[in-house]
Design a protein around this motif. Structure first.
Motif, PDB file in Angstrom:
ATOM      1  N   ALA B 438       0.923  -1.116   0.460  1.00 10.18           N
ATOM      2  CA  ALA B 438      -0.233  -0.255  -0.220  1.00 10.18           C
ATOM      3  C   ALA B 438       1.026   0.946  -0.110  1.00 10.18           C
ATOM      4  N   ILE B 439       2.386   0.925   0.612  1.00  4.77           N
ATOM      5  CA  ILE B 439       3.348   2.269   0.848  1.00  4.77           C
ATOM      6  C   ILE B 439       3.424   2.365  -0.410  1.00  4.77           C
ATOM      7  N   GLU B 440       4.445   1.269  -1.012  1.00  2.00           N
ATOM      8  CA  GLU B 440       4.782   1.659  -2.096  1.00  2.00           C
ATOM      9  C   GLU B 440       4.651   1.159  -3.185  1.00  2.00           C
ATOM     10  N   SER B 441       3.283   1.628  -3.657  1.00  2.00           N
ATOM     11  CA  SER B 441       2.128   0.959  -4.764  1.00  2.00           C
ATOM     12  C   SER B 441       2.759   2.511  -5.944  1.00  2.00           C
ATOM     13  N   CYS B 442       2.913   2.438  -6.960  1.00  2.00           N
ATOM     14  CA  CYS B 442       2.879   2.999  -7.663  1.00  2.00           C
ATOM     15  C   CYS B 442       2.000   4.165  -8.203  1.00  2.00           C
ATOM     16  N   GLY B 443       0.708   3.203  -8.045  1.00  2.00           N
ATOM     17  CA  GLY B 443      -0.534   3.668  -8.441  1.00  2.00           C
ATOM     18  C   GLY B 443      -1.455   3.894  -9.658  1.00  2.00           C
ATOM     19  N   LYS B 444      -0.697   2.985 -10.481  1.00  2.00           N
ATOM     20  CA  LYS B 444      -1.087   3.268 -11.546  1.00  2.00           C
ATOM     21  C   LYS B 444      -2.521   1.590 -11.798  1.00  2.00           C
ATOM     22  N   CYS B 445      -2.282   0.708 -11.242  1.00  2.00           N
ATOM     23  CA  CYS B 445      -3.355   0.054 -11.330  1.00  2.00           C
ATOM     24  C   CYS B 445      -4.387  -0.103 -10.162  1.00  2.00           C
ATOM     25  N   THR B 446      -5.067  -0.737 -10.608  1.00  2.00           N
ATOM     26  CA  THR B 446      -5.990  -0.703  -9.255  1.00  2.00           C
ATOM     27  C   THR B 446      -6.420  -1.733  -8.269  1.00  2.00           C
ATOM     28  N   PRO B 447      -5.626  -2.949  -8.820  1.00  2.00           N
ATOM     29  CA  PRO B 447      -5.888  -3.592  -7.994  1.00  2.00           C
ATOM     30  C   PRO B 447      -4.362  -3.666  -6.507  1.00  2.00           C
ATOM     31  N   CYS B 448      -3.299  -2.751  -7.192  1.00  2.00           N
ATOM     32  CA  CYS B 448      -2.433  -3.729  -6.306  1.00  2.00           C
ATOM     33  C   CYS B 448      -2.789  -2.123  -5.515  1.00  2.00           C
ATOM     34  N   ARG B 449      -3.335  -0.313  -6.246  1.00  2.00           N
ATOM     35  CA  ARG B 449      -3.493   0.409  -5.119  1.00  2.00           C
ATOM     36  C   ARG B 449      -4.119   0.229  -4.332  1.00  2.00           C
ATOM     37  N   LEU B 450      -5.545   0.009  -4.255  1.00  2.00           N
ATOM     38  CA  LEU B 450      -6.344  -0.416  -3.365  1.00  2.00           C
ATOM     39  C   LEU B 450      -7.166  -2.375  -2.758  1.00  2.00           C
ATOM     40  N   GLY B 451      -6.190  -2.535  -3.675  1.00  2.00           N
ATOM     41  CA  GLY B 451      -6.483  -4.374  -2.988  1.00  2.00           C
ATOM     42  C   GLY B 451      -5.330  -4.566  -1.749  1.00  2.00           C
TER      43      GLY B 451
END
Lengths: 141, 517
Positions: B438-451
């Motif tokens: 959550a801290i390091e996600s670049c935020g581009k894709c939803t599964p990573c950013r929100l998941g």
């Protein structure tokens, strides 16, 4: 480490050697922070004008990277590793103790690459392996 | 009389436990006793559990003492350590210590032996042999030799380096780049740092050979900002290589041109993902790019770019000088050559262990590692960084190679092995994996950013004993979405530590409230 005092002209002196660098925004911000210790709001606009990119772009880069800061460094900068290898040797307890003592001067870092000698803490740029509250206290200014 | 050579590592790990103070004290006491010595600040030899490891050159042998504290130095002088005398801290001949003797050092052959910035020592120990041979080969032959050696990307993906090089070689362009990924962000890994600090010319030589093979003229090493000593050492080494003619307009007097620069990261883990790294080098937010196009076709500034890890490039000089057949005679199956394992965490004898692929987890952790530092039993071992799987001791017969780890639900990653004792709670570790994402996600894709955020919340529910079985099912569902739906390995592999923790340590995910009542 002592830093120069920010002024627009001093900022321009830092940016000038980077004029012909391809993709200069991040290295420009890093160079400014190295010179002044932080990146004042005014510097964002200066970088944008100097390299002919939008302020939004510069702001976007500035806010993305954990290292880049908008306020001058504190008297003591304590970076504590909170990643797995240090967790395995008790960094969670150390983190609590250090944060209780030093509060806002403490910043979390994910790994210094000192994973066989953790817990690892960096105090004012000095790396401390097998860190304890006493070792940290001794390194504080 | 020739001054006795005394080696005290200047590596940041050694310095973090007092090597600088030890070196100063040795110099001070030698001066006071009127003994002439030459103190050499070598890199670490990788036995981090012995640091600060002081070595004294006695004839052909290097007699080691470690771990030496400042207060031990006086006693070492009293016991005549400069003559190699016995002492409670003595480990005798360092090379004969089983911990070293049982390793097979290829990539790390020179690391920590000498002053890292001495070009003459580098050459005296086989440095530049690979490049000199490469200069007599055609670019096709170099790429073919690397392909033949079986060398795979040591950054974690394990893609055959020779195929990547061939792709860049075959792509027409006015300019081609070489990018070395030294954004070694995985917790539990430190081989890139130690190699750069201890033997930077090997990396430079490997990159020059790669540049000749693919026709690249510019190279960049992207080093994370958490490694200031490595950045400084590499910059100094590049300046020396420029001066020497190893880099520049005419590499060792040939018609090849190659220049190399260092770029510092800025505290973003995801910039270790190759396309995010390219964005960062281009001065932008470190956001992951969609692939295709592959960086080998359209990479840095849209030009064909070879991206390899420090260990991949640094294995190249040995492969070219010794030949592909020597390299691939090591290892097992499709995992050929050696792997630089890094033992860390709660381990008694941590450090760099380079051996052929196929060593068992047991031989690494219990053999080289000697079990836990705390003395408690091992409970879990995380292999391959924060996105790697947690294994129980029941998996200790696992063969450490790409295929076996994959089949066991894990991955080799960058070769980091982090040991945990029985104090560890795998539900907490699983939650940390999600929080880290959550801290390091670049935020581009939803599964990573929100998941990742939803994942951390769900694991907290399980820890708190709320709807445990429903939440476990939900968590596995979420893991599937992240694995299949994320753009890069950040979100795609975060489920690996989570799921492996759930599968291998089910009791840590039981209903804690029910257990109490």
């Amino acid at each position: 480490m002592t830093h120069a005092t920010w002024s627009k002209s001093a900022g321009l002196t830092v940016l000038e050697p980077l004029r012909d660098e391809p993709g200069p925004v991040l290295i420009a911000l890093q160079a400014l922070q190295e010179e002044f210790g932080y990146i004042p709001a005014e510097a964002i606009a200066l970088v944008a004008t100097f390299f002919n990119v939008s302020r939004a772009d510069v702001h976007g880069v500035f806010t993305y990277y954990e290292d880049l800061r908008s306020t001058p460094p504190l008297a003591n900068e304590i970076h504590i590793c909170v990643a797995e290898a240090c967790q395995a040797v008790g960094s969670r307890n150390l983190e609590q103790a250090v944060k209780t003592t030093y509060g806002e001067q403490v910043r979390d870092v994910f790994c210094f690459g000192n994973c066989a000698l953790g817990p690892t803490v960096m105090v004012n740029g000095v790396l401390i392996g097998r860190a304890t509250p006493a070792k940290i206290a001794a390194a504080i200014k | 009389m020739i001054a006795t050579k005394v080696y005290v590592p200047g590596d940041s790990a050694a310095v973090s436990v007092g090597a600088d103070e030890v070196a100063l004290e040795i110099a001070k006491l030698a001066k006071a006793a009127n003994i002439e010595i030459e103190i050499i600040r070598n890199g670490t030899r990788g036995a981090l559990w012995l640091e600060p490891l002081v070595e004294v050159q006695i004839a052909e042998k290097r007699i080691g003492y470690g771990p030496v504290k400042v207060e031990d130095v006086e006693g070492l002088f009293e016991e005549h350590f400069l003559q190699g005398a016995s002492h409670p801290l003595s480990i005798n001949s360092v090379d004969e210590l089983p911990w070293f003797a049982e390793q097979d050092r290829v990539t790390f052959k020179r690391v920590g032996l000498n002053d890292p910035l001495s070009m003459s020592e580098y050459e005296a120990h086989g440095g530049l042999n690979g490049l000199r041979r490469a200069l007599k080969m055609s670019s096709d032959e170099i790429a073919a030799e690397i392909l033949e050696s079986g060398l795979r990307g040591r950054g974690g993906a394990g893609f055959p380096a020779g195929i990547k090089w061939k792709t860049v070689q075959d792509t027409q362009s006015d300019i081609k780049y070489l990018c070395c990924n030294a954004d070694e962000g995985d917790s539990g890994t430190f081989a890139d740092r130690i190699l750069i600090e201890g033997d930077p010319f090997t990396l430079i030589e490997g990159m020059v050979i790669a540049a000749i093979a693919v026709g690249a003229t510019k190279g960049i090493v992207y080093v994370r900002s958490e490694y200031p000593a490595a950045i400084a050492k590499l910059k100094a080494a590049i300046a020396i290589a420029d001066e020497y003619g190893l880099l520049g307009k005419s590499v060792l007097g040939s018609h090849f041109e190659f220049t190399l620069k260092v770029r510092s990261g800025a505290g973003s883990y995801v910039c270790g993902e190759e396309t995010a790294m390219l964005e960062s080098i281009e001065g932008k937010r470190g956001v992951v790019r969609s692939k295709p196009p592959l960086p080998a076709i359209s990479g840095l500034f849209g030009k064909p770019t070879v991206i390899n890890n420090v260990l991949t490039f640094s294995s190249v000089p040995a492969i070219i000088s010794e030949g592909a057949s020597s390299y691939k005679s090591r290892g097992v199956g499709r995992s050929l050559g050696t792997q630089v394992f890094q033992l860390g965490g709660n381990v008694k004898r941590g450090g760099i262990v380079e051996t052929g692929f196929g060593i068992t987890l047991h031989d690494l952790v219990s053999g080289f590692g000697g079990g836990t530092l705390s003395g408690k039993p091992v409970k879990a071992v995380q292999i391959g960084g924060p996105l790697g799987a947690y294994f129980p001791t029941q998996s200790f017969d696992l063969s450490m190679d790409y295929e076996s780890l994959l089949a066991a639900g894990g991955m080799l990653g960058h070769g980091g092995v982090v040991v945990f004792d029985t104090e560890v709670d795998l539900a907490i570790q699983a939650k940390f994996a999600m929080e880290f994402c959550a801290i390091e996600s670049c935020g581009k894709c939803t599964p990573c950013r929100l998941g990742s955020t939803r994942g951390a919340e769900t694991i907290q529910e399980i820890i708190d004993g709320r709807n445990v079985s429903a939440n476990k099912k939900l968590l596995l569902d979420l893991c599937e979405v992240m694995t299949d739906g994320s753009l890069c390995a950040m979100g795609g592999l975060t489920p690996m530590p989570v799921k492996s923790a759930m599968i291998n340590f089910p009791s840590d995910f039981e209903d804690r409230l029910a257990a109490k009542t």
